[in-house]
Design a protein around this motif. Sequence first.
Motif: not given
Length: 270
Positions: A10-16, A64-72
């Motif tokens: 899991x990858x989590x991002x603090x901003x989309x 590929x994952x389209x945004x906005x992405x907050x986690x993968x």
Amino acid sequence: MILTVEHVTSYEYDAPMRAAVQSLRLFPARFDGQRVIRWAVAVEGGTRGGSFRDGAGDKVEGWSVRGPVSAVTITVSGQVDTADTAGVLRGHRETVSPLAYLRETTATWQSAEIRDLAHEAAGEATDGLDRAHRLSSAVAEAIAYRPGATTAHTTAAEALAQGEGVCQDHAHALIACARSLGLPARYVSGYLHARDDGEPHEAAHAWAEIWVETIGWIGFDPANRCCPDARFIRLGSGLDAREAAPIRGVALGEGAERLDVSVALEAVQQ
């Protein structure tokens, strides 16, 4: 041995983020030592792209994952039937010449200490298999297994200098030693069910393969002082850890990334 794998990254991002693209090398290799019973790879909210087998015979798949992405979140689950081939990679189809694996990388840079260790370990041995075994034993003696002692960017020379590291460092050091003697060598990523003494081991694992004339590619795992057997699942290979990484990707945006990995490996039949 039948091994069941559950692997979640899991990858989590603090901003989309605007988008994310992943290149996955998360598929068991096809050779005499392992047979896939079932295997599935999925990226939550992602779109599966193209897939291919590279020159080393490893399957690579794009997502590929389209945004906005907050986690993968990348999920792997499956079962593999494995057999002990004494580390020999028989029946694996690839087109890259072994000589391509003599090329040095930053992680496998051959310092004077690496070259000294290799030449001292090889001694008067002229047989390629004997030399490879001696190199693996020498690396195991020179670098103590110590979780957390190094980082993903530690080189073989740095690990040898400090005398401790993890399986990635053992693999890089063995590769550097082998190449210094003119033996093609490469990095292998995969899974390990348990240590040789039966103790649990970090399931995501890495080791090295050395090319020996008249035999072919043979795996060596200095971290566990053995050759890969039925407890191992082989995924992919490369010149070093970066090239053989099971997951490589990029996220577009300015958010900071946090990584979490969970791997469970279980033997369901002997």
